[in-house]
Design a protein around this motif. Sequence first.
Motif, mmCIF file in Angstrom:
data_model
loop_
_atom_site.group_PDB
_atom_site.id
_atom_site.type_symbol
_atom_site.label_atom_id
_atom_site.label_comp_id
_atom_site.label_asym_id
_atom_site.label_seq_id
_atom_site.Cartn_x
_atom_site.Cartn_y
_atom_site.Cartn_z
ATOM 1 N N ASP B 314 0.865 -1.166 0.000
ATOM 2 C CA ASP B 314 0.000 0.000 0.000
ATOM 3 C C ASP B 314 0.908 1.223 0.000
ATOM 4 O O ASP B 314 2.068 1.133 0.432
ATOM 5 C CB ASP B 314 -0.904 -0.015 1.256
ATOM 6 C CG ASP B 314 -2.149 0.855 1.073
ATOM 7 O OD1 ASP B 314 -2.263 1.530 0.018
ATOM 8 O OD2 ASP B 314 -2.994 0.847 1.987
ATOM 9 N N GLY B 315 0.405 2.345 -0.459
ATOM 10 C CA GLY B 315 1.273 3.510 -0.507
ATOM 11 C C GLY B 315 0.509 4.806 -0.387
ATOM 12 O O GLY B 315 -0.662 4.896 -0.778
ATOM 13 N N PHE B 316 1.184 5.801 0.181
ATOM 14 C CA PHE B 316 0.609 7.136 0.319
ATOM 15 C C PHE B 316 1.635 8.138 -0.205
ATOM 16 O O PHE B 316 2.728 8.256 0.347
ATOM 17 C CB PHE B 316 0.279 7.410 1.794
ATOM 18 C CG PHE B 316 -0.124 8.829 2.064
ATOM 19 C CD1 PHE B 316 -1.397 9.287 1.738
ATOM 20 C CD2 PHE B 316 0.780 9.717 2.637
ATOM 21 C CE1 PHE B 316 -1.763 10.604 1.989
ATOM 22 C CE2 PHE B 316 0.423 11.031 2.892
ATOM 23 C CZ PHE B 316 -0.862 11.478 2.564
ATOM 24 N N ILE B 317 1.285 8.800 -1.302
ATOM 25 C CA ILE B 317 2.191 9.798 -1.878
ATOM 26 C C ILE B 317 1.678 11.176 -1.503
ATOM 27 O O ILE B 317 0.513 11.508 -1.761
ATOM 28 C CB ILE B 317 2.255 9.658 -3.413
ATOM 29 C CG1 ILE B 317 2.773 8.264 -3.795
ATOM 30 C CG2 ILE B 317 3.150 10.743 -4.010
ATOM 31 C CD1 ILE B 317 2.810 8.015 -5.291
ATOM 32 N N ALA B 318 2.547 11.974 -0.872
ATOM 33 C CA ALA B 318 2.115 13.313 -0.443
ATOM 34 C C ALA B 318 1.729 14.146 -1.661
ATOM 35 O O ALA B 318 2.442 14.152 -2.662
ATOM 36 C CB ALA B 318 3.253 13.981 0.336
ATOM 37 N N GLN B 319 0.617 14.838 -1.540
ATOM 38 C CA GLN B 319 0.135 15.662 -2.659
ATOM 39 C C GLN B 319 0.438 17.138 -2.454
ATOM 40 O O GLN B 319 0.187 17.950 -3.347
ATOM 41 C CB GLN B 319 -1.380 15.448 -2.855
ATOM 42 C CG GLN B 319 -1.766 14.020 -3.202
ATOM 43 C CD GLN B 319 -1.105 13.505 -4.490
ATOM 44 O OE1 GLN B 319 -0.920 14.259 -5.442
ATOM 45 N NE2 GLN B 319 -0.736 12.222 -4.495
ATOM 46 N N ASN B 320 0.924 17.484 -1.278
ATOM 47 C CA ASN B 320 1.275 18.885 -1.016
ATOM 48 C C ASN B 320 2.283 18.935 0.135
ATOM 49 O O ASN B 320 2.618 17.902 0.727
ATOM 50 C CB ASN B 320 0.002 19.688 -0.674
ATOM 51 C CG ASN B 320 -0.788 19.021 0.457
ATOM 52 O OD1 ASN B 320 -0.214 18.658 1.493
ATOM 53 N ND2 ASN B 320 -2.089 18.829 0.243
ATOM 54 N N GLU B 321 2.739 20.133 0.435
ATOM 55 C CA GLU B 321 3.804 20.272 1.435
ATOM 56 C C GLU B 321 3.362 19.828 2.827
ATOM 57 O O GLU B 321 4.154 19.284 3.590
ATOM 58 C CB GLU B 321 4.288 21.729 1.484
ATOM 59 C CG GLU B 321 5.281 22.033 0.371
ATOM 60 C CD GLU B 321 5.807 23.460 0.426
ATOM 61 O OE1 GLU B 321 5.947 24.002 1.544
ATOM 62 O OE2 GLU B 321 6.058 24.022 -0.643
ATOM 63 N N THR B 322 2.108 20.074 3.137
ATOM 64 C CA THR B 322 1.611 19.666 4.451
ATOM 65 C C THR B 322 1.675 18.151 4.598
ATOM 66 O O THR B 322 2.105 17.632 5.637
ATOM 67 C CB THR B 322 0.145 20.135 4.635
ATOM 68 O OG1 THR B 322 0.081 21.508 4.277
ATOM 69 C CG2 THR B 322 -0.328 19.934 6.057
#
Lengths: 473, 473
Positions: B314-322
């Motif tokens: 599974d993966g989570f790619i940050a979409q913004n700086e926060t």
Amino acid sequence: MSDDFISRLTGLVGERGIVTSPAEMAPYLEDWRGREHGRARAIVLPRTTEEVAEVVRLCAETGTAVFPQGGNTSLCVAATPGADADGIVLGLKRMNAIRSLDRASSAIVVDGGVVLSAIHEAAATVGRQFPLHLGSEGTAQIGGLISTNAGGTGVLRYGPTRDLVMGLEVVLAGGRVWNGLSTLRKDNTGYDLKNLFIGAEGTLGIITGAALKLAPALRARADAWLSVAGPEEAVTLLGALQDVFDTNLQAFELLSRSEIQSVLDFVPGRHCPFGEAPAWSVMIELGAPDPEAALTARLEETLAEAMEAGTVLDGFIAQNETQSADIWQVRHSVSESNKKRGVGLTHDVSVPVSQVARFIAEADAMVAEHYPSAEPVVVAHMGDGNVHYIVMFDHDWWQDVMDRKALQNNVMRRVHDIAMALGGSYSAEHGIGRKLTAELERLTSPVELDLFHRVKAMLDPDGLMNPGAVLSP
Amino acid sequence: MSDDFISRLTGLVGERGIVTSPAEMAPYLEDWRGREHGRARAIVLPRTTEEVAEVVRLCAETGTAVFPQGGNTSLCVAATPGADADGIVLGLKRMNAIRSLDRASSAIVVDGGVVLSAIHEAAATVGRQFPLHLGSEGTAQIGGLISTNAGGTGVLRYGPTRDLVMGLEVVLAGGRVWNGLSTLRKDNTGYDLKNLFIGAEGTLGIITGAALKLAPALRARADAWLSVAGPEEAVTLLGALQDVFDTNLQAFELLSRSEIQSVLDFVPGRHCPFGEAPAWSVMIELGAPDPEAALTARLEETLAEAMEAGTVLDGFIAQNETQSADIWQVRHSVSESNKKRGVGLTHDVSVPVSQVARFIAEADAMVAEHYPSAEPVVVAHMGDGNVHYIVMFDHDWWQDVMDRKALQNNVMRRVHDIAMALGGSYSAEHGIGRKLTAELERLTSPVELDLFHRVKAMLDPDGLMNPGAVLSP
């Protein structure tokens, strides 16, 4: 006594491990440029680290000098004994095993006598590359390359050989073996011994094994030949390209018009994509492991900006492999053309990158003043600040020189002094060998020279390891 | 005699350059973790290299030990004297000038006492970065960071501190100054002295100046938190990412479920993007100087392939700086959470990258067998093969331990032995200091230990430089 020594050596390495006839010894005793001819009692060719250690122990016992030799491709006479030497040449060529290959760790462990191109081939079998590249890669051995901290064309991206070594196995003077064959990326346990042996030209011990870093193989590339107004503009261009391409910038070479013209005049089949040879040429190579990297497109954008800014006057970006090869063929024809063009006194200096333009200007002014009949020729690994500055004399003029050695020395000292005054080095990538020991004494500070002698005394107190190289006897 | 010594010191560095009152000396004598308390006759704070040299000369004359100190952030008691020491602490904090900044050469030259964050700021003024980053960067000084060859979060991409140093200025034992402040990318003129001082923890001399490499500033980035089945899959993923992203892969961290759970349980405001903490987490950072680099898009493609191959669950790619900051906040909360969670015996080992999974499995088995009440916690700079392996005991359980020192030593030796058997290191990035001298003696080969002692004797024959660090007295 001598016969007894030879028979003891033979006992250690076997009949096939020793060469004593003058005819068979000759190639081991002539330096790569064919100018120097050394002397030795025997050429000894061990097959294992233990055999190397035994030979070194016997030499220690008998006070015999040991001259380690890899592929014998030194450009400064580091790999052959002097004409008055009295010792043995210890050649590594029979130690040529790939000991292990670890893709996940990006590591390869090899014998010291493995030829560089064999390491390239082994790395390729696991989709990796070993990024050390130079003209003699089919002959040069890794032990010698490490011992001389060889440079070559990949330094801008991957650093010199020093940066590619993770660990070493070294037979020390006296015959003990230091096993430092680590394949670790990080290790902070005590003093850094490895870097002492790297670049020591065999004067502190014999490198019998090495653990090397591999890098991802490159699957995208772009090449270009650019025309720039001068070295100062080349420095500006280098910074602009690094800001975009970072480590994808693999090579950045600067060549004077005189160098390009020499290639076009003297080597058949070489072409220049511009109407005439530019005042100054920059040749660049971009590379990336990602096959999807759009290097050529991004290079076109970046160069368009550089042309608008006036940094680049004209440019040719290779559109296919043939055009790429054509560019680099010109670069690689430099030595051949210069030999035909005249007698070139070559120097291997470096300066901080920001000082390259000033170095060239000052050296050109020096040549114009003192050697008006000579033409300056520049071919520089400019990304590393490494300038091969060549003072070129016509063959006819050279024939009339009375004391060529003196002229050569005077030119060399003047070029070196200019580099040193700019915070530079008088030997960027070739090393000292037997050729530059006097320059080392002249140009090294007393404190540093004292430290060099302490290092030598610490690791080779009897002075038996490659005596006469690096430090004067 | 002692009063005379202090007044001579004062004559060299002035009243403001010397501290002798116990209250004012205390912070200089307590180690970073607050566990060890050393002794000194005075804290001496010179302002120039010449003053350092004069102080060292006076100490040589009087047989006084010198304990060099930077920001005093050592994790292994390298920066403070022992409890039975009788010498001076020589602090560099008043030597904090940026000496020069050369954008074209990507070089900065600084005093040894400059704080790391000040170098970051100076580099940024010319659009460059100095890529050494670690928790104490607002306090740690460059002389100390070089003396300990500090690691940190940038090693995967940029190497350890050693790889960022072009040249050094060192006050030698006895008080001579070695000026090796070169800003050259290439220099093959004699033995490599620089690397002897790097990582020597002030036992061979005092680093008073350094020439450092800068890198292009990063203007594109991408961050992700991935769930993988185990360390073996993490190794596979690392190779796949390097084949695409090469040096754009800036960080690759591996954390066990126990570590993530500890952060979620004990540090408010930390979140996990998955339903529950994954069995194994990989946190990655990509960075590139080119603002046009489409890192996130390419990462999505690459991870899709890795999920199809089963490497990534599974993966989570940050979409913004926060979202990027949220990921790394979890990583940076590790120390805080572990302190609250229990008593963690931390180890700083490294192994070849291919052996990380095996190391963790063997260490876990050892803990299960010998310390069943403990929980193994893993946080690893996996791209470097550097595992911070933590054996975690509940506070209550720990209170009942009779001989804590003995338990700690037994755990440490068992963990170190497992790493060493896999070709690893028992101190990957923290060094030896006064904490690991016994381990160094236990785990170093006799040949290597002899060479260490020779190096020490060569450069500090009277044993006055930071005695008790690295080598046992």
